[in-house]
Design a protein around this motif. Structure first.
Motif, PDB file in Angstrom:
ATOM      1  N   THR A   1       0.722  -1.317   0.046  1.00  0.00           N
ATOM      2  CA  THR A   1      -0.026  -0.165  -0.017  1.00  0.00           C
ATOM      3  C   THR A   1       0.931   1.315  -0.014  1.00  0.00           C
ATOM      4  OG1 THR A   1       0.016   0.425   2.274  1.00  0.00           O
ATOM      5  CG2 THR A   1      -1.651  -1.298   1.589  1.00  0.00           C
ATOM      6  N   LEU A   2       0.313   2.249  -0.104  1.00  0.00           N
ATOM      7  CA  LEU A   2       0.966   3.675  -0.184  1.00  0.00           C
ATOM      8  C   LEU A   2       1.667   3.906   1.332  1.00  0.00           C
ATOM      9  CD1 LEU A   2      -1.535   5.856  -1.796  1.00  0.00           C
ATOM     10  CD2 LEU A   2       0.418   5.080  -2.967  1.00  0.00           C
ATOM     11  N   SER A   3       1.057   3.281   2.401  1.00  0.00           N
ATOM     12  CA  SER A   3       1.537   3.580   3.590  1.00  0.00           C
ATOM     13  C   SER A   3       2.718   2.755   3.731  1.00  0.00           C
ATOM     14  CB  SER A   3       0.638   3.064   4.793  1.00  0.00           C
ATOM     15  OG  SER A   3      -0.012   1.902   4.557  1.00  0.00           O
ATOM     16  N   HIS A   4       2.875   1.416   3.130  1.00  0.00           N
ATOM     17  CA  HIS A   4       4.200   0.822   3.178  1.00  0.00           C
ATOM     18  C   HIS A   4       5.250   1.677   2.419  1.00  0.00           C
ATOM     19  CE1 HIS A   4       1.464  -2.832   3.428  1.00  0.00           C
ATOM     20  NE2 HIS A   4       2.651  -3.502   3.567  1.00  0.00           N
ATOM     21  N   LEU A   5       4.808   2.409   1.379  1.00  0.00           N
ATOM     22  CA  LEU A   5       5.957   3.176   0.668  1.00  0.00           C
ATOM     23  C   LEU A   5       6.497   4.249   1.470  1.00  0.00           C
ATOM     24  CD1 LEU A   5       7.356   4.001  -1.826  1.00  0.00           C
ATOM     25  CD2 LEU A   5       5.191   5.383  -2.432  1.00  0.00           C
ATOM     26  N   ALA A   6       5.453   4.834   2.212  1.00  0.00           N
ATOM     27  CA  ALA A   6       5.954   5.985   2.936  1.00  0.00           C
ATOM     28  C   ALA A   6       6.730   5.493   4.052  1.00  0.00           C
ATOM     29  CB  ALA A   6       4.904   6.779   3.530  1.00  0.00           C
ATOM     30  N   HIS A   7       6.576   4.256   4.770  1.00  0.00           N
ATOM     31  CA  HIS A   7       7.480   3.976   5.838  1.00  0.00           C
ATOM     32  C   HIS A   7       8.647   3.175   5.289  1.00  0.00           C
ATOM     33  CE1 HIS A   7       5.124   4.198   9.686  1.00  0.00           C
ATOM     34  NE2 HIS A   7       3.933   4.255   8.646  1.00  0.00           N
ATOM     35  N   ASP A   8       8.685   2.627   4.061  1.00  0.00           N
ATOM     36  CA  ASP A   8       9.757   1.976   3.560  1.00  0.00           C
ATOM     37  C   ASP A   8      10.919   3.226   3.023  1.00  0.00           C
ATOM     38  OD1 ASP A   8       9.490  -0.616   3.480  1.00  0.00           O
ATOM     39  OD2 ASP A   8       8.606  -0.845   1.911  1.00  0.00           O
ATOM     40  N   VAL A   9      10.463   4.342   2.524  1.00  0.00           N
ATOM     41  CA  VAL A   9      11.237   5.633   2.270  1.00  0.00           C
ATOM     42  C   VAL A   9      11.968   5.702   3.435  1.00  0.00           C
ATOM     43  CG1 VAL A   9      11.351   8.016   1.475  1.00  0.00           C
ATOM     44  CG2 VAL A   9       9.924   6.075  -0.005  1.00  0.00           C
ATOM     45  N   LYS A  10      11.475   6.022   4.589  1.00  0.00           N
ATOM     46  CA  LYS A  10      12.021   6.150   5.854  1.00  0.00           C
ATOM     47  C   LYS A  10      13.102   5.258   6.267  1.00  0.00           C
ATOM     48  CE  LYS A  10      11.363   7.582  10.731  1.00  0.00           C
ATOM     49  NZ  LYS A  10      10.450   7.756  11.776  1.00  0.00           N
ATOM     50  N   SER A  11      12.639   3.942   6.211  1.00  0.00           N
ATOM     51  CA  SER A  11      13.511   2.947   6.892  1.00  0.00           C
ATOM     52  C   SER A  11      14.769   2.564   5.944  1.00  0.00           C
ATOM     53  CB  SER A  11      12.744   1.919   7.228  1.00  0.00           C
ATOM     54  OG  SER A  11      12.126   1.177   6.063  1.00  0.00           O
ATOM     55  N   GLN A  12      14.313   2.791   4.477  1.00  0.00           N
ATOM     56  CA  GLN A  12      15.280   2.304   3.580  1.00  0.00           C
ATOM     57  C   GLN A  12      16.387   3.390   3.178  1.00  0.00           C
ATOM     58  OE1 GLN A  12      14.129  -0.174   0.372  1.00  0.00           O
ATOM     59  NE2 GLN A  12      12.419  -1.149   1.501  1.00  0.00           N
ATOM     60  N   VAL A  13      15.977   4.822   3.197  1.00  0.00           N
ATOM     61  CA  VAL A  13      16.838   6.008   2.793  1.00  0.00           C
ATOM     62  C   VAL A  13      17.107   6.786   3.956  1.00  0.00           C
ATOM     63  CG1 VAL A  13      16.847   7.617   1.010  1.00  0.00           C
ATOM     64  CG2 VAL A  13      15.518   5.794   0.481  1.00  0.00           C
ATOM     65  N   GLY A  14      16.113   6.809   4.924  1.00  0.00           N
ATOM     66  CA  GLY A  14      16.370   7.696   6.111  1.00  0.00           C
ATOM     67  C   GLY A  14      15.859   9.130   5.836  1.00  0.00           C
ATOM     68  N   ILE A  15      15.015   9.239   4.897  1.00  0.00           N
ATOM     69  CA  ILE A  15      14.471  10.557   4.684  1.00  0.00           C
ATOM     70  C   ILE A  15      13.082  10.711   4.921  1.00  0.00           C
ATOM     71  CG2 ILE A  15      16.398  11.365   3.273  1.00  0.00           C
ATOM     72  CD1 ILE A  15      14.664  10.962   1.016  1.00  0.00           C
ATOM     73  N   THR A  16      12.272  11.812   5.559  1.00  0.00           N
ATOM     74  CA  THR A  16      10.857  12.009   5.375  1.00  0.00           C
ATOM     75  C   THR A  16      10.344  11.226   6.491  1.00  0.00           C
ATOM     76  OG1 THR A  16      10.080  10.253   3.803  1.00  0.00           O
ATOM     77  CG2 THR A  16      11.087  12.434   2.776  1.00  0.00           C
ATOM     78  N   GLU A  17       9.247  12.022   7.094  1.00  0.00           N
ATOM     79  CA  GLU A  17       8.458  11.134   7.983  1.00  0.00           C
ATOM     80  C   GLU A  17       7.165  10.991   7.409  1.00  0.00           C
ATOM     81  OE1 GLU A  17       8.747  10.283  11.330  1.00  0.00           O
ATOM     82  OE2 GLU A  17      10.831  10.585  11.511  1.00  0.00           O
ATOM     83  N   PRO A  18       6.488   9.755   7.475  1.00  0.00           N
ATOM     84  CA  PRO A  18       5.056   9.242   6.851  1.00  0.00           C
ATOM     85  C   PRO A  18       3.980  10.293   7.132  1.00  0.00           C
ATOM     86  CG  PRO A  18       6.389   7.250   7.674  1.00  0.00           C
ATOM     87  CD  PRO A  18       7.138   8.523   8.285  1.00  0.00           C
ATOM     88  N   THR A  19       3.927  10.685   8.366  1.00  0.00           N
ATOM     89  CA  THR A  19       2.723  11.490   8.629  1.00  0.00           C
ATOM     90  C   THR A  19       3.062  13.134   8.682  1.00  0.00           C
ATOM     91  OG1 THR A  19       3.212  11.291  10.965  1.00  0.00           O
ATOM     92  CG2 THR A  19       1.824   9.913  10.087  1.00  0.00           C
ATOM     93  N   ARG A  20       4.223  13.442   8.276  1.00  0.00           N
ATOM     94  CA  ARG A  20       4.487  14.887   8.131  1.00  0.00           C
ATOM     95  C   ARG A  20       5.021  15.371   6.860  1.00  0.00           C
ATOM     96  NH1 ARG A  20      10.290  16.403  10.584  1.00  0.00           N
ATOM     97  NH2 ARG A  20      10.834  15.563   8.724  1.00  0.00           N
ATOM     98  N   ASP A  21       5.847  14.630   5.934  1.00  0.00           N
ATOM     99  CA  ASP A  21       6.276  15.057   4.765  1.00  0.00           C
ATOM    100  C   ASP A  21       5.615  14.259   3.510  1.00  0.00           C
ATOM    101  OD1 ASP A  21       8.087  16.344   6.542  1.00  0.00           O
ATOM    102  OD2 ASP A  21       9.604  14.648   6.389  1.00  0.00           O
ATOM    103  N   TRP A  22       4.652  13.457   3.620  1.00  0.00           N
ATOM    104  CA  TRP A  22       3.877  12.996   2.560  1.00  0.00           C
ATOM    105  C   TRP A  22       2.532  13.608   2.388  1.00  0.00           C
ATOM    106  CZ3 TRP A  22       5.661   9.444  -0.929  1.00  0.00           C
ATOM    107  CH2 TRP A  22       6.847   8.809  -0.563  1.00  0.00           C
ATOM    108  N   PHE A  23       2.271  13.912   1.125  1.00  0.00           N
ATOM    109  CA  PHE A  23       0.950  14.637   0.990  1.00  0.00           C
ATOM    110  C   PHE A  23       0.004  14.099  -0.116  1.00  0.00           C
ATOM    111  CE2 PHE A  23       4.129  17.368   2.427  1.00  0.00           C
ATOM    112  CZ  PHE A  23       3.592  18.093   3.577  1.00  0.00           C
ATOM    113  N   PRO A  24      -1.214  14.212  -0.035  1.00  0.00           N
ATOM    114  CA  PRO A  24      -1.985  13.569  -1.271  1.00  0.00           C
ATOM    115  C   PRO A  24      -1.472  14.459  -2.823  1.00  0.00           C
ATOM    116  CG  PRO A  24      -3.339  15.153   0.025  1.00  0.00           C
ATOM    117  CD  PRO A  24      -1.875  15.134   0.702  1.00  0.00           C
ATOM    118  N   LEU A  25      -1.343  13.544  -3.823  1.00  0.00           N
ATOM    119  CA  LEU A  25      -1.231  14.355  -5.082  1.00  0.00           C
ATOM    120  C   LEU A  25      -2.079  15.234  -5.372  1.00  0.00           C
ATOM    121  CD1 LEU A  25      -0.174  11.093  -7.288  1.00  0.00           C
ATOM    122  CD2 LEU A  25       1.222  12.744  -6.070  1.00  0.00           C
ATOM    123  N   SER A  26      -3.244  15.173  -4.925  1.00  0.00           N
ATOM    124  CA  SER A  26      -4.136  16.322  -5.083  1.00  0.00           C
ATOM    125  C   SER A  26      -4.031  17.610  -4.207  1.00  0.00           C
ATOM    126  CB  SER A  26      -5.638  15.877  -4.581  1.00  0.00           C
ATOM    127  OG  SER A  26      -5.644  15.204  -3.425  1.00  0.00           O
TER     128      SER A  26
END
Length: 680
Positions: A365-390
């Motif tokens: 899911t998209l939530s998997h993605l946000a958490h994987d970016v943080k855990s695998q790259v060490g950047i962005t917080e899922p509930t702060r730095d991600w936004f709807p495309l809209s």
């Protein structure tokens, strides 16, 4: 730290105070919204924008995965295919509940005939709540569209969309699992003529609001269509600034001349299938040297003047480890990669009748993605730095105001449902490769909030631009930005994206030249956008999403939501069979067989010049490769079921070598051999 950073911080504080003072008075007596040339309805104020039901729990309209397949097969098996029942009846529709369960979000639904279905929508309820909270509202309701948006419950109702997708052919030079369109497996060829392409593009510009959007030529593999180059040229001719193709890159890797022809015709972006770093990460595509093909395609396309968008289908247990690897690849090659589009797997096409066990193992899911970016790259917080495309719609609203009522086109506006897509961004110095996540140095929620206040006031172009400059300053933190990044670069980036001042950074319309391409590339800063777009399947289908679709398919039967076309009731299957050119046997007899790369076959690249791309050696070795138990694809699942049947029912025993090499005919829309022989 440079002294200029302290000066910029002081300027930001002053600008914030000045903006707040002006805006206190600016909020009173807002101007009426004007009706631009490109719409028959006025621009919307923020409080006039509608929203679908959001939050948890909520009820929505969905589909029964079993009823849909039965209804579709009934339509397809009729002597004359008639899709009118899909327009006039609610075929396969059932209610679904979207609920919170153990900190996750699930869709649960029950069919009176087929029982209970459920699937996960987010592993982190706080993430999805944050995304839905940031949704700014729908765009202007679609109008002047009666002839093109007439698909019953699947009809698109809001906005114009962002990407008009046109499938030039259902033929492909690969045999992938997953494949949402079931390329090469449906028993017939569906390929648009050039007159049909022109008709689709001509009708597309009649819909209002008449916004700029990307035209994406897709397939199958669009580059093997005989009308590929002239279709690009025609899309540019009728006024679209952004023409792209969704491609596996094989034809572009094989020929620099082909890349040059495409670029000169007006191809601006290559939406390049890219499943990970190294041939091992791409091995599930069954092409021996596929990663080498990708590198060569990137080199060739960039050299010709085409920008690269990496497109990664993410399957849990197969290549979810590649999120960090792909982002690192983009960060290491900022001059050649402009955009990353992660696409969590949609179980449709060859995977539509997936087992529940494999579906739950592979669901991403998209939530998997946000958490994987943080855990695998060490950047962005899922509930702060991600936004709807809209959220980008708020930027489009401001640009529409600034461009005034006489603009010929509206801005691209990304108005999809917040459950459809998310994004974040990184600013990279192309020279030093220093980077910072944009939400760290630019307060996006605050910026959007103030920008909507400016737009709602509806003042003139220069007053609005001045206020926009102040709010950019107000929400800019120079201490968190890359060391060489400045306020000037921030303003320039914003102006370059939305054309607010009229300054030229290199043309993007149909008259752009090689010099224009180089002028735009001369920008030292790469705004690397990292997006996640999650297309629906029958297990998580939501009609509130399809009616807001931003990726309509242009077809002979009108424009249809991406998810309604590729999954849902199955408009793709129906339209392609209605308008098929020939059976596969007939097509091969008349046109010959096109080359297909599968079963480990390698693509001959014809020249040995090394790709000028930086590769991370650790990522190439793939140290954290996921290991999934059991069958991983529809092909393996079908092989396993056949083996079990032969061993348990027929009491036969197969050798491993026989099982491995026995081809599997995927059922569904495929015609029988008898039918093909009779029609050949």
């Amino acid at each position: 730290m440079k002294p200029i950073k302290h000066a910029e911080k002081g300027l930001a504080l002053v600008a914030g105070g000045l903006f707040n003072t002006i805006q206190f008075f600016n909020q009173f007596r807002p101007n009426e919204s004007f009706t631009p040339k490109w719409s028959d309805k006025p621009l919307l104020k923020s409080w006039q924008k509608s929203k679908p039901p959001l939050g948890f729990p909520r009820t929505t309209d969905s589909l029964c995965p079993k009823c849909v397949i039965e209804a579709r097969n009934k339509i397809l098996s009729a002597p004359t295919i008639d899709p009118s029942t899909l327009v006039n009846e609610k075929v396969g529709e059932i209610k679904a509940q979207i609920i919170k369960r153990d900190g996750q979000i699930w869709m649960v639904k029950d069919c009176p005939q087929h029982g209970h279905f459920e699937d996960i929508m987010a592993i982190d309820s706080k993430f999805l709540k944050h995304i839905e909270t940031m949704f700014p509202g729908r765009d202007i309701q679609a109008h002047n569209d009666e002839g093109l948006h007439n698909h019953g419950s699947s009809s698109i109702k809001f906005g114009r969309g962002s990407v008009l997708t046109v499938d030039l052919t259902n033929r492909c030079n690969m045999m992938c699992d997953p494949c949402f369109m079931d390329a090469n497996q449906v028993g017939f060829v569906h390929e648009l003529s050039f007159d049909e392409v022109k008709d689709i593009l001509n009708k597309a510009i009649s819909i209002k609001p008449r916004r700029q959007m990307s035209v994406q030529f897709s397939g199958g593999e669009p580059s093997i269509s005989p009308h590929f180059i002239e279709s690009i040229r025609y899309a540019r001719k009728v006024g679209y600034n952004s023409v792209q193709c969704a491609t596996n890159g094989i034809e572009f890797a094989k020929s620099k001349e082909f890349c040059r022809q495409a670029a000169e015709a007006g191809l601006r972006y290559a939406y390049l299938q890219f499943d990970g770093i190294g041939n091992d990460a791409n091995s599930h595509r069954q092409v021996g040297n596929l990663f080498d093909v990708k590198l060569r395609a990137i080199d060739n396309l960039h050299g010709a003047g085409v920008e690269i968008v990496l497109v990664i289908t993410l399957v849990n247990g197969i290549n979810n480890d590649q999120v960090g690897s792909v982002i690192r690849f983009a960060l290491d090659n900022p001059k050649k990669v402009a955009f990353i589009s992660f696409q969590p797997v949609s179980f449709t096409g060859r995977d539509e009748e997936i087992t529940d066990e494999r579906r739950m193992q592979q669901r991403y899911t998209l939530s998997h993605l946000a958490h994987d970016v943080k855990s695998q790259v060490g950047i962005t917080e899922p509930t702060r730095d991600w936004f709807p495309l809209s959220l980008m719609g708020a930027f489009a609203d401001f640009a529409d105001l600034a461009h005034g009522p006489d603009a010929e086109w509206g801005q691209v506006s990304c108005g999809c449902h917040p459950n459809c897509g998310v994004g974040t961004a990184v600013m990279i110095d192309k020279e030093t490769k220093e980077m910072s996540p944009v939400p760290e140095f630019l307060n996006i929620p605050g910026l959007v909030r103030d920008m909507r206040r400016i737009t709602d006031a509806g003042r003139g172009k220069w007053t609005s631009n001045m206020l926009m400059g102040l709010t950019l300053l107000k929400h800019y933190n120079p201490y968190k930005a890359p060391s060489q990044f400045s306020l000037y670069e921030l303003f320039k980036k914003f102006d370059k994206s939305f054309g607010l001042t009229g300054r030229s950074y290199g043309r993007v319309d149909g008259k752009r030249s090689k010099q224009d391409i180089e002028a735009r590339r001369a920008d030292r800063w790469n705004f690397l956008f990292i997006a996640g777009m999650w297309f629906q399947d029958l297990f998580n289908y939501d009609f509130r999403r399809t009616e807001m679709c931003i990726i309509p398919y242009g077809t002979q039967e009108g424009e249809i939501s991406f998810c309604a076309y590729n999954t849902g009731i199955g408009w793709r299957n129906i339209i392609e069979q209605m308008h098929q050119n020939a059976t596969v046997a007939q097509w091969y007899k008349e046109h010959g067989r096109h080359e297909i790369f599968a079963k480990g076959k390698e693509v001959s690249l014809n020249y040995d010049a090394p790709a000028s791309l930086v590769l991370n050696e650790v990522d190439l070795q793939r140290p954290n490769k996921p290991q999934m138990e059991g069958p991983k694809t529809a092909h393996e699942e079908a092989a396993m079921m056949r083996k079990l049947y032969q061993e348990m029912v027929l009491k036969q025993k197969l050798g491993a070598d026989v099982e491995k090499n026995t081809p599997v005919q995927i059922k569904g829309l495929s015609r029988s051999k008898k039918e093909e022989t009779a029609n050949a």
